[in-house]
Design a protein around this motif. Structure first.
Motif, PDB file in Angstrom:
ATOM      1  N   LEU A 321       0.837  -1.189   0.000  1.00 41.89           N
ATOM      2  CA  LEU A 321       0.000   0.000   0.000  1.00 41.89           C
ATOM      3  C   LEU A 321       0.878   1.247   0.000  1.00 41.89           C
ATOM      4  CD1 LEU A 321      -2.880   1.257   0.284  1.00 41.89           C
ATOM      5  CD2 LEU A 321      -2.509   1.209   2.763  1.00 41.89           C
ATOM      6  N   VAL A 322       0.696   2.106  -1.020  1.00 44.28           N
ATOM      7  CA  VAL A 322       1.467   3.351  -1.081  1.00 44.28           C
ATOM      8  C   VAL A 322       0.611   4.550  -0.663  1.00 44.28           C
ATOM      9  CG1 VAL A 322       3.085   2.498  -2.786  1.00 44.28           C
ATOM     10  CG2 VAL A 322       1.004   3.639  -3.559  1.00 44.28           C
ATOM     11  N   SER A 323      -0.673   4.356  -0.520  1.00 42.95           N
ATOM     12  CA  SER A 323      -1.536   5.403   0.048  1.00 42.95           C
ATOM     13  C   SER A 323      -1.364   5.415   1.557  1.00 42.95           C
ATOM     14  CB  SER A 323      -3.005   5.128  -0.289  1.00 42.95           C
ATOM     15  OG  SER A 323      -3.212   5.073  -1.679  1.00 42.95           O
ATOM     16  N   PRO A 324      -1.614   6.540   2.224  1.00 37.08           N
ATOM     17  CA  PRO A 324      -1.566   6.564   3.686  1.00 37.08           C
ATOM     18  C   PRO A 324      -2.530   5.545   4.287  1.00 37.08           C
ATOM     19  CG  PRO A 324      -1.615   8.792   2.819  1.00 37.08           C
ATOM     20  CD  PRO A 324      -1.872   7.880   1.660  1.00 37.08           C
ATOM     21  N   THR A 325      -2.113   4.898   5.361  1.00 38.90           N
ATOM     22  CA  THR A 325      -2.997   3.924   6.007  1.00 38.90           C
ATOM     23  C   THR A 325      -4.163   4.595   6.713  1.00 38.90           C
ATOM     24  OG1 THR A 325      -1.564   3.955   7.959  1.00 38.90           O
ATOM     25  CG2 THR A 325      -1.156   2.235   6.317  1.00 38.90           C
ATOM     26  N   LEU A 334      -7.286   4.141  -3.158  1.00 34.65           N
ATOM     27  CA  LEU A 334      -6.218   3.325  -2.592  1.00 34.65           C
ATOM     28  C   LEU A 334      -5.292   2.934  -3.730  1.00 34.65           C
ATOM     29  CD1 LEU A 334      -8.074   0.897  -0.141  1.00 34.65           C
ATOM     30  CD2 LEU A 334      -6.454   2.697   0.493  1.00 34.65           C
ATOM     31  N   SER A 335      -3.994   3.066  -3.489  1.00 32.86           N
ATOM     32  CA  SER A 335      -3.004   2.726  -4.513  1.00 32.86           C
ATOM     33  C   SER A 335      -2.015   1.727  -3.939  1.00 32.86           C
ATOM     34  CB  SER A 335      -2.271   3.985  -4.980  1.00 32.86           C
ATOM     35  OG  SER A 335      -3.160   4.890  -5.583  1.00 32.86           O
ATOM     36  N   PHE A 336      -1.675   0.746  -4.776  1.00 31.05           N
ATOM     37  CA  PHE A 336      -0.767  -0.317  -4.369  1.00 31.05           C
ATOM     38  C   PHE A 336       0.370  -0.421  -5.380  1.00 31.05           C
ATOM     39  CE2 PHE A 336      -5.048  -1.335  -2.977  1.00 31.05           C
ATOM     40  CZ  PHE A 336      -4.885  -1.663  -1.648  1.00 31.05           C
ATOM     41  N   ARG A 337       1.543  -0.789  -4.874  1.00 30.04           N
ATOM     42  CA  ARG A 337       2.693  -0.970  -5.760  1.00 30.04           C
ATOM     43  C   ARG A 337       2.906  -2.459  -6.024  1.00 30.04           C
ATOM     44  NH1 ARG A 337       5.984   2.332  -3.556  1.00 30.04           N
ATOM     45  NH2 ARG A 337       5.828   3.920  -5.175  1.00 30.04           N
ATOM     46  N   GLY A 355     -10.333  -0.663 -12.561  1.00 30.37           N
ATOM     47  CA  GLY A 355      -9.501   0.278 -11.833  1.00 30.37           C
ATOM     48  C   GLY A 355      -8.557   0.891 -12.848  1.00 30.37           C
ATOM     49  N   ASP A 356      -7.376   1.318 -12.416  1.00 24.17           N
ATOM     50  CA  ASP A 356      -6.424   1.784 -13.417  1.00 24.17           C
ATOM     51  C   ASP A 356      -4.985   1.616 -12.951  1.00 24.17           C
ATOM     52  OD1 ASP A 356      -5.929   3.949 -11.759  1.00 24.17           O
ATOM     53  OD2 ASP A 356      -6.941   5.410 -13.018  1.00 24.17           O
ATOM     54  N   PHE A 357      -4.088   1.915 -13.861  1.00 19.43           N
ATOM     55  CA  PHE A 357      -2.649   1.754 -13.667  1.00 19.43           C
ATOM     56  C   PHE A 357      -1.984   3.096 -13.848  1.00 19.43           C
ATOM     57  CE2 PHE A 357       1.241   1.569 -16.256  1.00 19.43           C
ATOM     58  CZ  PHE A 357       2.114   0.956 -15.374  1.00 19.43           C
ATOM     59  N   ARG A 358      -0.979   3.368 -13.005  1.00 19.32           N
ATOM     60  CA  ARG A 358      -0.173   4.557 -13.191  1.00 19.32           C
ATOM     61  C   ARG A 358       1.292   4.151 -13.207  1.00 19.32           C
ATOM     62  NH1 ARG A 358      -3.823   6.158 -15.182  1.00 19.32           N
ATOM     63  NH2 ARG A 358      -5.159   7.962 -14.780  1.00 19.32           N
ATOM     64  N   LEU A 363      -1.037   0.262  -9.010  1.00 21.70           N
ATOM     65  CA  LEU A 363      -2.390  -0.249  -9.237  1.00 21.70           C
ATOM     66  C   LEU A 363      -3.314   0.604  -8.379  1.00 21.70           C
ATOM     67  CD1 LEU A 363      -4.090  -2.581 -10.529  1.00 21.70           C
ATOM     68  CD2 LEU A 363      -3.662  -3.883  -8.437  1.00 21.70           C
ATOM     69  N   ARG A 364      -4.211   1.342  -9.028  1.00 17.12           N
ATOM     70  CA  ARG A 364      -4.995   2.356  -8.324  1.00 17.12           C
ATOM     71  C   ARG A 364      -6.485   2.049  -8.398  1.00 17.12           C
ATOM     72  NH1 ARG A 364      -5.108   8.637 -10.244  1.00 17.12           N
ATOM     73  NH2 ARG A 364      -6.558   7.750 -11.758  1.00 17.12           N
ATOM     74  N   PHE A 365      -7.157   2.153  -7.262  1.00 12.03           N
ATOM     75  CA  PHE A 365      -8.598   1.939  -7.181  1.00 12.03           C
ATOM     76  C   PHE A 365      -9.245   3.196  -6.607  1.00 12.03           C
ATOM     77  CE2 PHE A 365      -6.721  -2.322  -6.602  1.00 12.03           C
ATOM     78  CZ  PHE A 365      -7.284  -2.973  -7.693  1.00 12.03           C
TER      79      PHE A 365
END
Length: 405
Positions: A321-325, A334-337, A355-358, A363-365
């Motif tokens: 998880l790269v978004s703040p908890t 929510l974004s995940f690496r 969802g989408d990709f950056r 991986l972003r939702f």
């Protein structure tokens, strides 16, 4: 988790609003932070504008249908949703164009300074607009990591320009604290609200913000390429001079004078003829978000994202998880690496979970609570678990990147 999801949905005070949107059967849409869903009222409104106002009344509709004041009217409706007064906000142009206008205006208000301070990894168009002015010798770009923004403020900084909710991670800046720090350094502040307007409660006036921009096609559900909006604090309206001196920003556009004279107030941010069809669609979305209430949307957004995390953990999915908890420190996403984030996103899309990709590995939702259910969170987690279990994300067609994602 499905049973808990049903219980949450049954108790959800916003559940009925889902029926106010067009949602394809079998799709879990987690990309409303890129393009919001279509409100069911929008096609009828556009049909009215096209068929009656344009088709029958023709040019008379600038007056009879009040097309002429649509930028002010729609902007005035957005204003309370971002903590502003109606006469401080106008709906017009794109985020990029509005950034250019307001960066230029800020530089003119601080003629002894040239530095525009932002952070590396800000949304590209924000940084590109600084570069464009830099190429003309009008500005100097300075980038500082977000944890060092405040200390990078000095007496050379004319403008601090930041995106409130980071487009990749969703991490929030403290608008009040950084605005105060910038003012103490003698700088102005421009906030990009593209990933928070319509999703999070905002208090621009209360925080003494100077300028802001935001887009209309994400959480305001205005449709692809919907007009953006711009905010200028009341105290700066008379001093704001924007460089795109088009005829609709003139004090008397239908006087057809050879010489430009800025309109009073926020109207001076207008440039060319307003896009009436786009504004009409945007107004429907803004009205709907205003009816629901941003505060209620934000509370549900936090609940949805936390429930999604629970669903992932129950299914044994451990992503970085790269978004703040803390949900209070992130936007409605929510974004995940993951090293194969693109392939994972494509495999999920093939299953109807959008969802989408950056780039390069996010991986972003996105969570648009006006139309998402807790059941959607459980379903998305189930699909992601199956994608991992079956290894289907490793199929060749999911790793070949398209030109547009």
């Amino acid at each position: 988790m499905q049973e808990r999801a049903r219980e949450f949905d049954a108790a959800d005070p916003l559940a009925a609003y889902r029926d106010r949107f067009v949602l394809p059967e079998g799709v879990v849409y987690l990309d409303g932070n890129s393009l919001g869903c279509l409100p069911k009222a929008t096609p009828a409104r556009l049909a009215e504008v096209v068929g009656r106002e344009w088709g029958e009344d023709l040019i008379r509709s600038w007056n009879t249908a009040d097309w002429i004041s649509m930028p002010q009217r729609v902007g005035g409706k957005i204003a309370p949703l971002i903590g502003a007064q109606p006469h401080e906000v106008i709906a017009c142009d794109s985020v990029s164009v509005n950034l250019f206008k307001l960066i230029s205006a800020a530089l003119a208000m601080r003629p002894e300074r040239k530095v525009i301070l932002s952070e590396p990894g800000n949304f590209p168009t924000d940084l590109y607009m600084i570069e464009g002015l830099e190429q003309q010798g009008l500005a100097e770009r300075r980038l500082a990591p977000r944890e060092r923004i405040a200390e990078a403020l000095d007496d050379n900084v004319a403008l601090l320009m930041l995106t409130h909710a980071h487009y990749k991670t969703g991490e929030l800046f403290d608008i009040a604290a950084l605005t105060r720090a910038a003012h103490e350094a003698g700088a102005l502040v421009l906030w990009d609200l593209s990933h928070s307007g319509g999703a999070l409660p905002l208090g621009l006036d209360a925080c003494q913000a100077d300028f802001a921009v935001g887009c209309g096609y994400k959480y305001f559900n205005g449709g692809p390429g919907a007009p953006a909006y711009a905010y200028v604090a009341e105290r700066h309206l008379d001093a704001t001079r924007q460089p795109l001196t088009g005829w609709f920003g003139h004090r008397a556009p239908f006087a057809f004078s050879d010489d430009y004279e800025p309109a009073p107030g926020i109207e001076r941010l207008l440039c060319g003829t307003p896009p009436i069809l786009g504004l009409a669609a945007l107004e429907v979305g803004v009205d709907l978000i205003a009816e629901i209430g941003v505060e209620r949307l934000y509370e549900k957004s936090k609940a949805l994202s936390e429930f999604f995390r629970e669903c992932l953990l129950e299914r044994g999915i451990e992503l970085d998880l790269v978004s703040p908890t803390d949900p209070a420190k992130r936007g409605s996403q929510l974004s995940f690496r993951h090293t194969e984030a693109y392939a994972l996103s494509q495999a999920m899309i093939a299953r109807g979970v959008i969802g989408d990709f950056r780039d390069p590995d996010i991986l972003r939702f996105g969570f648009a609570p006006a139309y998402l259910r807790f059941a959607d969170m459980a379903e998305a987690a189930r699909h992601l678990a199956e994608v991992f279990a079956t290894g289907e994300w490793q199929r060749p067609e999911f790793s070949q990147r398209a030109a547009v994602t």
